[in-house]
Motif scaffolding. Structure first.
Motif, PDB file in Angstrom:
ATOM      1  N   TRP A   3       0.832  -1.207   0.000  1.00 29.45           N
ATOM      2  CA  TRP A   3       0.000   0.000   0.000  1.00 29.45           C
ATOM      3  C   TRP A   3       0.856   1.242   0.000  1.00 29.45           C
ATOM      4  CZ3 TRP A   3      -0.076   3.732   3.739  1.00 29.45           C
ATOM      5  CH2 TRP A   3       0.542   3.414   4.928  1.00 29.45           C
ATOM      6  N   ILE A   4       2.072   1.151   0.528  1.00 28.90           N
ATOM      7  CA  ILE A   4       2.956   2.321   0.538  1.00 28.90           C
ATOM      8  C   ILE A   4       3.364   2.674  -0.890  1.00 28.90           C
ATOM      9  CG2 ILE A   4       5.247   3.128   1.219  1.00 28.90           C
ATOM     10  CD1 ILE A   4       4.792   1.697   3.863  1.00 28.90           C
ATOM     11  N   ARG A   5       3.634   1.665  -1.682  1.00 21.81           N
ATOM     12  CA  ARG A   5       3.995   1.907  -3.083  1.00 21.81           C
ATOM     13  C   ARG A   5       2.859   2.646  -3.786  1.00 21.81           C
ATOM     14  NH1 ARG A   5       5.683  -2.935  -6.940  1.00 21.81           N
ATOM     15  NH2 ARG A   5       7.726  -2.498  -6.128  1.00 21.81           N
ATOM     16  N   ILE A   6       1.659   2.182  -3.538  1.00 19.23           N
ATOM     17  CA  ILE A   6       0.489   2.804  -4.147  1.00 19.23           C
ATOM     18  C   ILE A   6       0.309   4.214  -3.604  1.00 19.23           C
ATOM     19  CG2 ILE A   6      -2.002   2.630  -4.443  1.00 19.23           C
ATOM     20  CD1 ILE A   6      -0.268   0.534  -5.947  1.00 19.23           C
ATOM     21  N   ALA A   7       0.525   4.366  -2.315  1.00 16.52           N
ATOM     22  CA  ALA A   7       0.383   5.691  -1.706  1.00 16.52           C
ATOM     23  C   ALA A   7       1.368   6.673  -2.330  1.00 16.52           C
ATOM     24  CB  ALA A   7       0.594   5.610  -0.195  1.00 16.52           C
ATOM     25  N   ILE A   8       2.581   6.219  -2.542  1.00 18.81           N
ATOM     26  CA  ILE A   8       3.597   7.085  -3.143  1.00 18.81           C
ATOM     27  C   ILE A   8       3.207   7.436  -4.573  1.00 18.81           C
ATOM     28  CG2 ILE A   8       5.999   7.173  -3.939  1.00 18.81           C
ATOM     29  CD1 ILE A   8       6.680   5.518  -1.400  1.00 18.81           C
ATOM     30  N   ALA A   9       2.768   6.438  -5.323  1.00 15.99           N
ATOM     31  CA  ALA A   9       2.355   6.710  -6.707  1.00 15.99           C
ATOM     32  C   ALA A   9       1.146   7.641  -6.732  1.00 15.99           C
ATOM     33  CB  ALA A   9       2.029   5.396  -7.428  1.00 15.99           C
ATOM     34  N   GLY A  10       0.203   7.405  -5.842  1.00 19.05           N
ATOM     35  CA  GLY A  10      -0.971   8.275  -5.779  1.00 19.05           C
ATOM     36  C   GLY A  10      -0.600   9.695  -5.395  1.00 19.05           C
ATOM     37  N   MET A  53      10.298  14.444  -8.727  1.00 20.44           N
ATOM     38  CA  MET A  53      11.052  13.273  -9.177  1.00 20.44           C
ATOM     39  C   MET A  53      10.631  12.856 -10.584  1.00 20.44           C
ATOM     40  SD  MET A  53      11.765  10.846  -5.870  1.00 20.44           S
ATOM     41  CE  MET A  53      10.087  10.697  -5.303  1.00 20.44           C
ATOM     42  N   LEU A  54       9.343  12.935 -10.887  1.00 19.83           N
ATOM     43  CA  LEU A  54       8.888  12.560 -12.226  1.00 19.83           C
ATOM     44  C   LEU A  54       9.493  13.449 -13.302  1.00 19.83           C
ATOM     45  CD1 LEU A  54       5.077  11.839 -11.820  1.00 19.83           C
ATOM     46  CD2 LEU A  54       6.833  10.225 -12.527  1.00 19.83           C
ATOM     47  N   ILE A 123      14.599  11.145 -20.122  1.00 15.55           N
ATOM     48  CA  ILE A 123      14.798  11.550 -18.726  1.00 15.55           C
ATOM     49  C   ILE A 123      13.601  11.112 -17.883  1.00 15.55           C
ATOM     50  CG2 ILE A 123      15.114  13.521 -17.174  1.00 15.55           C
ATOM     51  CD1 ILE A 123      16.423  14.964 -19.633  1.00 15.55           C
ATOM     52  N   PHE A 124      12.396  11.330 -18.390  1.00 16.62           N
ATOM     53  CA  PHE A 124      11.172  10.952 -17.680  1.00 16.62           C
ATOM     54  C   PHE A 124      11.177   9.456 -17.387  1.00 16.62           C
ATOM     55  CE2 PHE A 124       6.698   9.680 -17.508  1.00 16.62           C
ATOM     56  CZ  PHE A 124       6.164  10.611 -16.634  1.00 16.62           C
ATOM     57  N   ASP A 125      11.500   8.637 -18.394  1.00 17.90           N
ATOM     58  CA  ASP A 125      11.535   7.183 -18.215  1.00 17.90           C
ATOM     59  C   ASP A 125      12.546   6.790 -17.147  1.00 17.90           C
ATOM     60  OD1 ASP A 125       9.600   7.007 -20.194  1.00 17.90           O
ATOM     61  OD2 ASP A 125      11.015   6.363 -21.755  1.00 17.90           O
ATOM     62  N   LYS A 126      13.694   7.452 -17.144  1.00 22.70           N
ATOM     63  CA  LYS A 126      14.714   7.195 -16.124  1.00 22.70           C
ATOM     64  C   LYS A 126      14.171   7.556 -14.741  1.00 22.70           C
ATOM     65  CE  LYS A 126      18.573   9.833 -15.150  1.00 22.70           C
ATOM     66  NZ  LYS A 126      18.352  10.620 -14.184  1.00 22.70           N
ATOM     67  N   ASN A 127      13.496   8.679 -14.640  1.00 22.92           N
ATOM     68  CA  ASN A 127      12.923   9.106 -13.360  1.00 22.92           C
ATOM     69  C   ASN A 127      11.868   8.120 -12.864  1.00 22.92           C
ATOM     70  OD1 ASN A 127      14.546  11.373 -13.505  1.00 22.92           O
ATOM     71  ND2 ASN A 127      12.917  12.736 -14.167  1.00 22.92           N
ATOM     72  N   MET A 131      12.059   5.954  -9.437  1.00 19.74           N
ATOM     73  CA  MET A 131      10.994   5.986  -8.435  1.00 19.74           C
ATOM     74  C   MET A 131      10.523   4.564  -8.124  1.00 19.74           C
ATOM     75  SD  MET A 131       8.673   9.295  -9.466  1.00 19.74           S
ATOM     76  CE  MET A 131       7.436   8.937  -8.229  1.00 19.74           C
ATOM     77  N   LYS A 132      10.366   3.770  -9.160  1.00 20.51           N
ATOM     78  CA  LYS A 132       9.915   2.387  -8.980  1.00 20.51           C
ATOM     79  C   LYS A 132      10.935   1.601  -8.168  1.00 20.51           C
ATOM     80  CE  LYS A 132       8.509  -1.729 -11.481  1.00 20.51           C
ATOM     81  NZ  LYS A 132       8.354  -2.388 -12.766  1.00 20.51           N
ATOM     82  N   ALA A 133      12.207   1.783  -8.476  1.00 22.13           N
ATOM     83  CA  ALA A 133      13.258   1.075  -7.740  1.00 22.13           C
ATOM     84  C   ALA A 133      13.272   1.482  -6.266  1.00 22.13           C
ATOM     85  CB  ALA A 133      14.623   1.342  -8.379  1.00 22.13           C
TER      86      ALA A 133
END
Length: 145
Positions: A3-10, A53-54, A123-127, A131-133
């Motif tokens: 849920w933290i991953r989702i929270a961060i993405a949200g 970050m994005l 650059i966006f894809d790298k960001n 973030m995912k990592a």
């Protein structure tokens, strides 16, 4: 997926609007938005940090900033409706809510990517990958793996 991953993405989606405002003044370091204050403090550990970050290292044009804002506005009501009454402090969202948050995040990122140039997309894809990592690393730390 935690849920933290989702929270961060949200939260990243919720805060993308700050990117347009942050890039409005001065010459940002390395072409990205300048550090902001706010819930996370001057170093931007709150929502603004995730949106930065994005788009870190990407200098958006005024037209792109407008498009980012429109994309953010498009998903705003849906994101807010998914948030529990007490925010993330109220507890983790259920699986269906997490899936919907992931879906919204993916849709928004796809739309953000479509409005930027090929050079900016690199650059966006790298960001996004970074973030995912980071989110995966946090998940591993929390699960004790």
């Amino acid at each position: 997926m935690s849920w933290i991953r989702i929270a961060i993405a949200g939260a990243a989606l919720v805060s993308v609007a700050s990117v347009a405002g942050a890039q409005g003044g001065g010459a940002p370091p390395q072409g990205g938005p300048p550090p902001q204050g706010g819930p996370g403090g001057p170093q931007g550990q709150g929502r603004g940090d995730r949106s930065r970050m994005l788009f870190n290292g990407i200098e958006l044009t005024d037209a792109q900033k407008d498009q980012v804002q429109k994309i953010n506005d498009k998903y705003k009501a849906e994101r807010e409706a998914l948030m529990p009454a007490g925010g993330m402090q109220a507890g983790p969202p259920d699986d269906a809510t997490r899936a919907r948050m992931r879906e919204l995040s993916t849709k928004a990122q796809t739309e953000y990517r479509a409005i930027i140039t090929a050079d900016q997309q690199v650059i966006f894809d790298k960001n996004v990958a970074e973030m995912k990592a980071r989110m995966e690393q946090r998940q591993k730390q929390q699960s004790g793996v």
